[in-house]
Design a protein around this motif. Structure first.
Motif, PDB file in Angstrom:
ATOM      1  N   TYR A 170       8.325   9.693   4.909  1.00 35.18           N
ATOM      2  CA  TYR A 170       7.977   9.680   3.497  1.00 35.18           C
ATOM      3  C   TYR A 170       9.242   9.702   2.656  1.00 35.18           C
ATOM      4  O   TYR A 170      10.356   9.930   3.155  1.00 35.18           O
ATOM      5  CB  TYR A 170       7.084  10.867   3.146  1.00 35.18           C
ATOM      6  CG  TYR A 170       7.722  12.221   3.419  1.00 35.18           C
ATOM      7  CD1 TYR A 170       8.454  12.882   2.437  1.00 35.18           C
ATOM      8  CD2 TYR A 170       7.596  12.832   4.663  1.00 35.18           C
ATOM      9  CE1 TYR A 170       9.034  14.115   2.674  1.00 35.18           C
ATOM     10  CE2 TYR A 170       8.182  14.062   4.926  1.00 35.18           C
ATOM     11  CZ  TYR A 170       8.903  14.700   3.922  1.00 35.18           C
ATOM     12  OH  TYR A 170       9.479  15.910   4.178  1.00 35.18           O
ATOM     13  N   LYS A 171       9.047   9.405   1.373  1.00 35.64           N
ATOM     14  CA  LYS A 171      10.101   9.534   0.376  1.00 35.64           C
ATOM     15  C   LYS A 171       9.720  10.657  -0.585  1.00 35.64           C
ATOM     16  O   LYS A 171       8.550  10.770  -0.960  1.00 35.64           O
ATOM     17  CB  LYS A 171      10.277   8.225  -0.399  1.00 35.64           C
ATOM     18  CG  LYS A 171      10.785   7.068   0.447  1.00 35.64           C
ATOM     19  CD  LYS A 171      10.947   5.821  -0.402  1.00 35.64           C
ATOM     20  CE  LYS A 171      11.432   4.649   0.444  1.00 35.64           C
ATOM     21  NZ  LYS A 171      11.586   3.406  -0.364  1.00 35.64           N
TER      22      LYS A 171
ATOM     23  N   GLU B 146       0.839  -1.200   0.000  1.00 32.94           N
ATOM     24  CA  GLU B 146       0.000   0.000   0.000  1.00 32.94           C
ATOM     25  C   GLU B 146       0.874   1.249   0.000  1.00 32.94           C
ATOM     26  O   GLU B 146       1.949   1.284   0.611  1.00 32.94           O
ATOM     27  CB  GLU B 146      -0.907  -0.006   1.228  1.00 32.94           C
ATOM     28  CG  GLU B 146      -1.833  -1.188   1.285  1.00 32.94           C
ATOM     29  CD  GLU B 146      -2.580  -1.282   2.596  1.00 32.94           C
ATOM     30  OE1 GLU B 146      -3.684  -1.836   2.606  1.00 32.94           O
ATOM     31  OE2 GLU B 146      -2.055  -0.790   3.613  1.00 32.94           O
ATOM     32  N   GLU B 147       0.341   2.298  -0.652  1.00 39.95           N
ATOM     33  CA  GLU B 147       1.130   3.516  -0.799  1.00 39.95           C
ATOM     34  C   GLU B 147       0.201   4.678  -1.121  1.00 39.95           C
ATOM     35  O   GLU B 147      -0.793   4.525  -1.826  1.00 39.95           O
ATOM     36  CB  GLU B 147       2.158   3.323  -1.914  1.00 39.95           C
ATOM     37  CG  GLU B 147       3.080   4.518  -2.106  1.00 39.95           C
ATOM     38  CD  GLU B 147       4.031   4.313  -3.268  1.00 39.95           C
ATOM     39  OE1 GLU B 147       5.237   4.147  -3.043  1.00 39.95           O
ATOM     40  OE2 GLU B 147       3.535   4.297  -4.408  1.00 39.95           O
ATOM     41  N   LEU B 148       0.543   5.849  -0.605  1.00 38.93           N
ATOM     42  CA  LEU B 148      -0.126   7.101  -0.933  1.00 38.93           C
ATOM     43  C   LEU B 148       0.887   7.995  -1.626  1.00 38.93           C
ATOM     44  O   LEU B 148       1.951   8.290  -1.064  1.00 38.93           O
ATOM     45  CB  LEU B 148      -0.657   7.799   0.330  1.00 38.93           C
ATOM     46  CG  LEU B 148      -1.273   9.182   0.119  1.00 38.93           C
ATOM     47  CD1 LEU B 148      -2.533   9.072  -0.731  1.00 38.93           C
ATOM     48  CD2 LEU B 148      -1.574   9.855   1.454  1.00 38.93           C
TER      49      LEU B 148
ATOM     50  N   ALA C 251       7.908  17.581  -7.917  1.00 36.65           N
ATOM     51  CA  ALA C 251       8.296  16.575  -6.926  1.00 36.65           C
ATOM     52  C   ALA C 251       7.166  15.574  -6.758  1.00 36.65           C
ATOM     53  O   ALA C 251       5.996  15.863  -7.042  1.00 36.65           O
ATOM     54  CB  ALA C 251       8.631  17.227  -5.588  1.00 36.65           C
ATOM     55  N   LEU C 252       7.542  14.401  -6.294  1.00 37.66           N
ATOM     56  CA  LEU C 252       6.600  13.323  -6.011  1.00 37.66           C
ATOM     57  C   LEU C 252       6.924  12.760  -4.635  1.00 37.66           C
ATOM     58  O   LEU C 252       8.064  12.352  -4.383  1.00 37.66           O
ATOM     59  CB  LEU C 252       6.694  12.228  -7.075  1.00 37.66           C
ATOM     60  CG  LEU C 252       5.773  11.022  -6.881  1.00 37.66           C
ATOM     61  CD1 LEU C 252       4.310  11.438  -7.015  1.00 37.66           C
ATOM     62  CD2 LEU C 252       6.100   9.921  -7.892  1.00 37.66           C
ATOM     63  N   VAL C 253       5.945  12.773  -3.749  1.00 36.96           N
ATOM     64  CA  VAL C 253       6.099  12.282  -2.385  1.00 36.96           C
ATOM     65  C   VAL C 253       5.300  11.000  -2.247  1.00 36.96           C
ATOM     66  O   VAL C 253       4.123  10.946  -2.641  1.00 36.96           O
ATOM     67  CB  VAL C 253       5.624  13.328  -1.354  1.00 36.96           C
ATOM     68  CG1 VAL C 253       5.709  12.767   0.063  1.00 36.96           C
ATOM     69  CG2 VAL C 253       6.464  14.585  -1.479  1.00 36.96           C
ATOM     70  N   THR C 254       5.937   9.973  -1.704  1.00 33.25           N
ATOM     71  CA  THR C 254       5.261   8.688  -1.469  1.00 33.25           C
ATOM     72  C   THR C 254       5.324   8.375   0.027  1.00 33.25           C
ATOM     73  O   THR C 254       6.361   8.563   0.667  1.00 33.25           O
ATOM     74  CB  THR C 254       5.912   7.558  -2.272  1.00 33.25           C
ATOM     75  OG1 THR C 254       7.282   7.422  -1.889  1.00 33.25           O
ATOM     76  CG2 THR C 254       5.805   7.836  -3.762  1.00 33.25           C
ATOM     77  N   ILE C 255       4.210   7.901   0.566  1.00 28.53           N
ATOM     78  CA  ILE C 255       4.097   7.523   1.978  1.00 28.53           C
ATOM     79  C   ILE C 255       3.687   6.063   2.033  1.00 28.53           C
ATOM     80  O   ILE C 255       2.722   5.655   1.379  1.00 28.53           O
ATOM     81  CB  ILE C 255       3.071   8.400   2.722  1.00 28.53           C
ATOM     82  CG1 ILE C 255       3.439   9.882   2.578  1.00 28.53           C
ATOM     83  CG2 ILE C 255       2.975   8.014   4.186  1.00 28.53           C
ATOM     84  CD1 ILE C 255       2.414  10.821   3.191  1.00 28.53           C
ATOM     85  N   ASP C 256       4.400   5.296   2.825  1.00 24.78           N
ATOM     86  CA  ASP C 256       4.093   3.869   2.953  1.00 24.78           C
ATOM     87  C   ASP C 256       2.709   3.685   3.571  1.00 24.78           C
ATOM     88  O   ASP C 256       2.352   4.335   4.562  1.00 24.78           O
ATOM     89  CB  ASP C 256       5.151   3.187   3.814  1.00 24.78           C
ATOM     90  CG  ASP C 256       4.863   1.710   4.006  1.00 24.78           C
ATOM     91  OD1 ASP C 256       4.834   0.975   3.015  1.00 24.78           O
ATOM     92  OD2 ASP C 256       4.605   1.305   5.165  1.00 24.78           O
ATOM     93  N   GLY C 257       1.929   2.795   2.975  1.00 29.18           N
ATOM     94  CA  GLY C 257       0.548   2.625   3.421  1.00 29.18           C
ATOM     95  C   GLY C 257       0.422   2.023   4.802  1.00 29.18           C
ATOM     96  O   GLY C 257      -0.479   2.388   5.566  1.00 29.18           O
ATOM     97  N   PHE C 258       1.317   1.104   5.169  1.00 27.70           N
ATOM     98  CA  PHE C 258       1.199   0.460   6.487  1.00 27.70           C
ATOM     99  C   PHE C 258       1.436   1.459   7.602  1.00 27.70           C
ATOM    100  O   PHE C 258       0.659   1.546   8.564  1.00 27.70           O
ATOM    101  CB  PHE C 258       2.184  -0.702   6.572  1.00 27.70           C
ATOM    102  CG  PHE C 258       2.171  -1.391   7.898  1.00 27.70           C
ATOM    103  CD1 PHE C 258       1.148  -2.288   8.223  1.00 27.70           C
ATOM    104  CD2 PHE C 258       3.164  -1.148   8.838  1.00 27.70           C
ATOM    105  CE1 PHE C 258       1.130  -2.922   9.448  1.00 27.70           C
ATOM    106  CE2 PHE C 258       3.150  -1.788  10.065  1.00 27.70           C
ATOM    107  CZ  PHE C 258       2.129  -2.679  10.372  1.00 27.70           C
ATOM    108  N   SER C 259       2.512   2.241   7.492  1.00 31.57           N
ATOM    109  CA  SER C 259       2.784   3.238   8.532  1.00 31.57           C
ATOM    110  C   SER C 259       1.705   4.315   8.554  1.00 31.57           C
ATOM    111  O   SER C 259       1.307   4.795   9.623  1.00 31.57           O
ATOM    112  CB  SER C 259       4.157   3.864   8.300  1.00 31.57           C
ATOM    113  OG  SER C 259       4.188   4.524   7.041  1.00 31.57           O
TER     114      SER C 259
END
Length: 1313
Positions: free
Chosen positions: A245-246, A198-200, A207-215
């Motif tokens: 986030y990344k 999972e990912e948001l 820029a592109l920011v990705t956040i891990d879905g589990f956390s």
């Protein structure tokens, strides 16, 4: 089976949503509308209608009921808004500018009585919203709650709940947020597919920011729980730590407007070597392990489409500002604690809130790997397919391009779709649709949905090179909503065996507020146009058209032309369910299919065989029903013994005729009801209904409803022929018996209207019992017969009391005849000359069953008595023998207690009924009716509880105890209704705990309702009932040794009751109370009741010492350390002041009641005459001198002009000297008012004042008459008061002479008047 578009939901209050979002524009346009309302203007509302001719939109939903709002919302206002729909379609977000509206799903019933899901406004407010929100669910097993993610132009990303509560906010970049997209967990279809997490993803201009879905899921769940706890406790919400986030800096593209996160992918060895040689040349080295990469696709300009690959591990999550935030919180907390220890911080000093701009981390550069260059073309949106293999891209040229995500090439293009909106539909192949040799897993098909708003059309295309499989004409201002994700918080473990239906693509029409979804069958994805399945589906569709007018020959030919077994079975089922098909045609077609076994499979062959049996049975039964015979002649064909043995049944019916007649009066026609013609038992049953309500399992036919025997029961069908016909069909006798009892028990009202139905039932039972397999010939009479046990089980479980009793009487007689015949047969073989009567266990069981059903009928008759209007209590309860046996020994008393409550029966009247029942039982005349019945209620009660029925189960102690408990239960439901006083009169077994108010005064109605759920009036009444209850407990404990405990017995026929213990049994098991502790609580309850009654400002717990406070609210059976010895003088002074205030309040109430007219006087608790004696009793318990209370009461009574009552209390005062001094001052105030303060002073009064001694005159002038409660007191009462003063004051008293002067002055004034 074609592609269809149907409505599954409708948005309510759409006009309200528009007015809220466009409120500012409406305000600006209002002045312009007023200015031009009288001017001649062109009506161009229908311009451009030629562009799209009026066509009926395809869908299953109706648009009735929304015409009034169509004009208000038909304008293309939705195109200016941001719309997002949750994957479960239960929450929609509509936003524009700085405003957002949340619409939640709810079920509603329309005017036609049909239920459907609607979306209604659940929250609206200002979020300063500029870009699209994305809603997703989070759960571990099923949908739990919805979180709304909102991006802002400031770069912030905020997370809200469904009610608009902010959960989390974080600044990820200083540029505006362009897009928000979510990727959720999907089960891998093949073993080699990489599992996607999972990912948001959040897109910014560069820029592109990705956040891990589990956390993210764990953080949002923790924030939601913390917000709920803070709201419950009324505290402030603790700021949560930021998210990890990344952040990637997307390079080598001029403009980016949309993106898609494909997920983690792993290259094959060939692709790895190819990329290495291209990038590194001839001498490039290749790593042994294949790297895992995250793929991102962007659309915009320069290039038109860009492909980015981020190798896993090349960028760590940004946690520096997370650590900084945690360290800042720890430092602040330590400094705050240290300042408190060292005394630097003041008690009321608040910490200054320091607002600083959050730190924004730099992005990790990420270069574009390759792209699709097109200098003139600019991409507008990208939509990724559910399996992450294809993507649809729209551009400003009106083209829709299909991309192969893995190869990075365009494989198809559509043109003529300007401003198109895209979505995907994924369909799984059904288990029965694939061939038997096809290996698992099932195949999946993907369809691209394109909505062209310029043309007002919605199209469905097969991928990759498939044709158009569906097209629908829709509005031009709709919105295609495609979430592209499912639930968040799901993993490989929680997803096992869990299937959640989510709408993949939804079309929202603002003109009607309808939400429609696209359904595509899997077979449309098959590429073979000449497949037999497609041909069979076409034939099935044609057969459906033929069935509307029903052409027998055409339908038969089409059915035989179908080759696929599953489709042929579906066609046969459609034919059998057709309402226009005659029985002869259905029989012919079924026989024709059976005649060609090579054209059908085994399942279809079995279906045809079973349906043919049912059709033959229907034909035979219809022929028997059409044979009309006179009902009186039916019994002429029966053997003579059955006619002569009906006398036993008639005797039993005569014995219960009175209670049956009363039950019929109460249940038939007493209440208006609605009935339908097709539900009538006399209505003819079509063949379609017959087949849908019957089952055929192998050689056995199972009949679901009971319609075969109704004609026999009412005497319109030949009984023996019907039984023979049913026996020939192979139906088991046990199933026929179950069917017969089902008909009898479920049609009680019709049975009671037809007296001859009992004789017909006896005939049918005898005929069924004589069938083969019913009653075994080897049955031992000393054992229970399974055949007759089935009848008893049905009767004892039925809630139809009258029908069950009649069936039991008839079955008892039939069983007795059967047992007698068997016994005679056995005796004939052994003792031919013996005459005896058969006695068996079966007959004993029947005797008990009939007596139980008689009791249940009498009890049900009592419960059917209509309650009083306005009495709470719900619908009429229904009882059965099984329910009463499972209810335990108190089940019968509990049912009667509910009836007592529903009838609002006074305890005195109930006691009178029980006493008269006891007198009738002592006279030992059960056959005579109980005399002195005051009403029909008494008669019904006597039938249920009298006449030797329930003498033990409805004993007075047991019934009163259950009545008390029922009143307590009902009072808990309706606390405003004063029912506690009634239950106090029923029993004395109950324990209550009272919490005291701590606000220093009697709480108002609002506080009472907030804390205890009752108004102030109901709370006062409840406290008074608590005092009475605690007093009953003390009285019961005092006489516990003199009274023997009640004996709990039940009637012999009800001895097998098993269930929960009755309330009396539970009460007898309780330990005895501790008398001092109960008295201590009674004292507190009395003080609370007093404070509430007179509205006093007092804290009741302040009247007790520490020992007394610690003893409160403990179990009344426990031994606590109670206060003893002399109390502190200060505490005694507080108690004395409280009691004096109570006496003052009571005297004021008496004075007001005496002055008010008799018609307007209120019967208040504060006006009770027992309050003075109660205060004196409290004074003894609270160690307050009672003589002080009496003197105060005398003074207050005189003060308010109640002299006769004061003289009565004066006789009990011990210290007359102090009382005389107090009354002397009161007399002076009265005389001072008469001489000095009246507005009309007479001349004799002035002359008397001049003749008075100077000392007395000065003393009178010093008096303050304003302290008097009653100013206008007759001089005769004042003269009597002075006379009483001289009597009680000794002559050597210092104020005796003053009293004599007062007497002289009063006498002079009285003589002059």
């Amino acid at each position: 089976m074609s592609c269809c578009l149907f409505e599954y939901c409708r948005v309510q209050e759409l006009k309200v949503v528009r007015e809220f979002l466009f409120q500012s524009q409406q305000n600006n346009n209002s002045s312009a509308d007023k200015k031009g309302e009288n001017e001649l203007v062109w009506d161009d509302s229908n311009w451009g209608s030629w562009d799209n001719p009026e066509a009926k939109e395809v869908g299953s939903g109706e648009t009735t009921g929304v015409e009034e709002d169509t004009a208000a919302v038909s304008a293309p206002w939705l195109q200016d808004c941001v719309v997002s729909l949750s994957p479960c379609s239960d929450l929609m977000v509509v936003a524009k500018g700085s405003k957002a509206v949340f619409l939640s799903a709810r079920w509603q019933t329309d005017d036609g009585g049909r239920e459907g899901m609607t979306l209604a406004v659940s929250w609206s407010g200002t979020l300063i919203l500029t870009f699209s929100p994305s809603a997703f669910r989070s759960s571990t097993g099923r949908p739990d709650w919805t979180c709304i993610v909102v991006g802002f132009s400031s770069g912030y990303v905020r997370f809200y709940t469904e009610s608009g509560v902010l959960l989390l906010a974080q600044l990820l970049n200083e540029d505006p947020v362009l897009r928000l997209k979510c990727r959720t967990y999907e089960i891998p279809r093949h073993p080699g597919v990489t599992e996607q997490h999972e990912e948001l993803s959040i897109l910014y201009p560069a820029a592109l920011v990705t956040i891990d879905g589990f956390s993210l899921f764990q953080s949002l769940r923790a924030c939601r729980n913390q917000v709920a706890r803070a709201a419950a406790a009324g505290s402030e919400v603790v700021q949560p730590p930021p998210l990890a986030y990344k952040k990637w800096g997307l390079q080598d593209m001029d403009a980016i407007v949309d993106h898609s996160s494909v997920g983690i992918m792993t290259l094959c060895v060939f692709d790895q070597m190819r990329n290495a040689s291209i990038l590194g040349g001839f001498h490039a080295s290749v790593k042994g392990s294949l790297p895992a990469m995250s793929q991102y696709i962007t659309v915009g300009g320069g290039p038109y489409t860009g492909f980015y690959y981020a190798i896993e591990g090349s960028s760590q999550p940004l946690l520096s500002h997370v650590a900084l935030a945690v360290a800042s919180k720890l430092t602040s907390a330590l400094f705050t604690a240290a300042s408190g220890w060292l005394g630097w911080k003041k008690q009321n000093e608040e910490e200054p809130t320091q607002k600083q701009k959050p730190k924004v981390e730099p992005a990790t550069p990420l270069a574009v790997r390759f792209g699709l260059p097109d200098s003139r073309r600019h991409g507008e949106s990208i939509c990724l397919s559910p399996c992450n293999t294809l993507a649809g891209v729209t551009d400003d040229f009106g083209r829709v391009m299909l991309l192969d995500v893995g190869r990075g090439i365009a494989i198809r293009m559509w043109k003529g779709y300007r401003d198109a909106q895209l979505g995907w539909v994924q369909v799984s192949e059904g288990r029965g649709e694939s061939s038997p040799s096809a290996p698992l897993p099932r195949r999946h098909a993907q369809f691209l949905v394109i909505y062209a708003p310029r043309r007002g059309i919605l199209e469905v295309w097969g991928t990759q090179q498939g044709p158009r499989v569906g097209a629908f004409t829709v509005g031009k201002h709709c919105r295609l909503l495609y979430a592209g994700y499912r639930l968040m918080g799901v993993n490989s473990v929680t997803s096992q065996g869990w299937q959640l239906h989510t709408q993949q693509v939804c079309l929202f029409d603002p003109a009607t507020g309808a939400l429609r979804t696209v359904t595509v069958p899997f077979h449309l994805a098959l590429s073979d146009k000449k497949s037999e399945r497609a041909k069979d589906l076409h034939l099935l569709k044609r057969l459906t058209t033929l069935l509307k007018n029903y052409l027998e020959s055409e339908a038969q030919r089409v059915l035989l032309d179908i080759k696929h077994p599953a489709i042929k079975k579906q066609a046969l089922e459609s034919l059998l369910a057709n309402k226009n098909a005659p029985v002869s045609c259905l029989t012919n077609i079924t026989r024709l299919l059976l005649a060609n076994p090579e054209a059908v499979d085994e399942a279809l062959l079995q279906l045809c065989s079973s349906q043919l049996k049912l059709l033959q049975l229907y034909t035979d039964i219809q022929q028997l029903h059409s044979t009309v015979e006179h009902s009186e002649l039916l019994f002429s064909f029966l053997p003579l013994p059955i006619q002569t043995e009906d006398a036993g049944v008639e005797e039993e019916l005569a014995r219960v005729s009175l209670i049956l007649q009363r039950y019929t009066e109460l249940t038939s026609g007493s209440r208006p009801s609605v009935s339908f013609a097709q539900d009538s038992p006399d209505a003819s049953l079509p063949v379609r209904g017959f087949l849908s309500q019957m089952e055929c399992e192998g050689e056995e036919i199972r009949v679901v409803p009971g319609f075969l025997f109704w004609g026999c029961l009412i005497g319109e069908s030949p009984l023996q022929k019907v039984c023979d016909t049913l026996q020939e069909t192979g139906i088991s006798p046990q199933h026929l018996l179950s069917l017969l009892l089902s008909v009898w028990l479920h049609r009680e009202k019709e049975v009671l209207k037809k007296p001859k139905a009992v004789r017909h039932l006896h005939t049918l039972l005898t005929a069924l019992s004589s069938m083969k397999g019913a009653v075994e010939s080897s049955w031992d009479m000393q054992c229970v017969s399974p055949w007759w046990q089935q009848v008893r089980s049905a009767c004892v479980q039925s809630h139809s009391a009258a029908a069950a009793l009649l069936a039991a009487i008839v079955a008892h007689r039939a069983a007795k005849d059967n047992i007698t015949s068997l016994a005679e047969t056995k005796v004939t073989h052994t003792h031919t000359d013996s005459e005896w009567e058969a006695v068996s266990l079966e007959l004993e069981q029947w005797a008990v069953c009939v007596r139980q059903l008689e009791d249940v009928l009498a009890l049900q008759t009592l419960l059917c008595v209509a309650p009083l209007k306005g009495t709470p209590g719900g619908a009429t309860p229904h009882c059965s023998v099984k329910a009463l046996l499972e209810g335990g020994r108190g089940g019968i008393a509990d049912s009667v207690a509910k009836w007592v409550f529903r009838q609002d029966l006074a305890p005195e009247r109930l006691k009178d009924m029980l006493q008269r029942r006891g007198e009738a039982q002592r006279t030992e005349q059960p056959s005579q009716p109980v005399l002195r019945e005051k009403s029909q209620e008494d008669a019904d009660f006597n039938r249920a509880a009298g006449e030797w029925r329930f003498p033990d189960s409805l004993s007075p102690d047991l019934l009163f105890a259950h009545c008390c408990w029922e009143y307590v239960v009902q009072w808990n439901k309706y606390p405003e209704v004063c029912l506690v006083e009634t239950q106090l009169k029923c029993t004395n077994i109950f324990i209550v705990c009272v919490s005291s108010p701590q606000v220093g005064k009697a709480p108002k109605d609002r506080l009472c309702r907030r804390d205890v759920g009752m108004g102030d009036g109901a709370t006062t009444s409840f406290l008074g009932s608590c005092v009475a209850l605690l007093q009953i407990l003390m009285e019961a404990d005092s006489g516990i040794e003199e009274v023997t405990p009640p004996e709990l017995c039940v009637e012999e026929v009800w001895g097998g009751a098993e269930g929960p213990a009755s309330i009396v049994e539970l009460a007898l098991e309780q330990r005895g109370i501790h008398y001092p502790l109960v008295q201590h609580h009674c004292l507190l309850a009395t003080l609370l009741h007093t404070a509430m009654t007179f509205n006093l400002r007092v804290k009741p717990l302040s009247l007790f010492d520490s020992k007394g406070k610690s003893a409160f609210f403990r179990e009344l059976v426990s031994i606590q350390l109670m206060p003893s010895g002399d109390m502190d003088p200060g505490l005694v002074s507080l108690r004395q002041e409280f009691l004096l205030t109570v006496l003052t309040g009571w005297v004021k109430t008496q004075s007001e009641a005496g002055m008010a007219p008799a018609s307007t006087r209120l019967d208040l608790d504060s006006g009770d005459e027992t309050w003075p004696s109660l205060c004196l009793d409290l004074g003894t318990l609270l160690q307050v001198n009672p003589d002080i209370l009496r003197r105060h009461l005398v003074c207050e009574l005189y003060n308010h002009g109640l002299d006769p009552r004061a003289e009565q209390v004066m006789l009990e005062v011990e210290d007359k000297d102090v009382l005389g001094s107090q009354l002397l001052v009161l007399t002076g105030q009265r005389l001072s008012y008469s001489l000095l303060h009246t507005q009309t002073q007479t001349k004799p009064a002035m002359e008397l004042l001049a003749r008075l001694p100077p000392t007395l005159c000065t003393w009178l002038k010093a008096m303050d008459p304003s302290e008097l409660g009653c100013l206008s007191v007759p001089l005769s009462q004042t003269s009597r008061l002075v006379s009483r003063l001289i009597e009680i004051l000794p002559e050597n008293h210092g104020q005796y002479s003053l009293a004599l002067h007062l007497l002289e002055a009063v006498e002079v004034l009285q003589g002059e008047d």
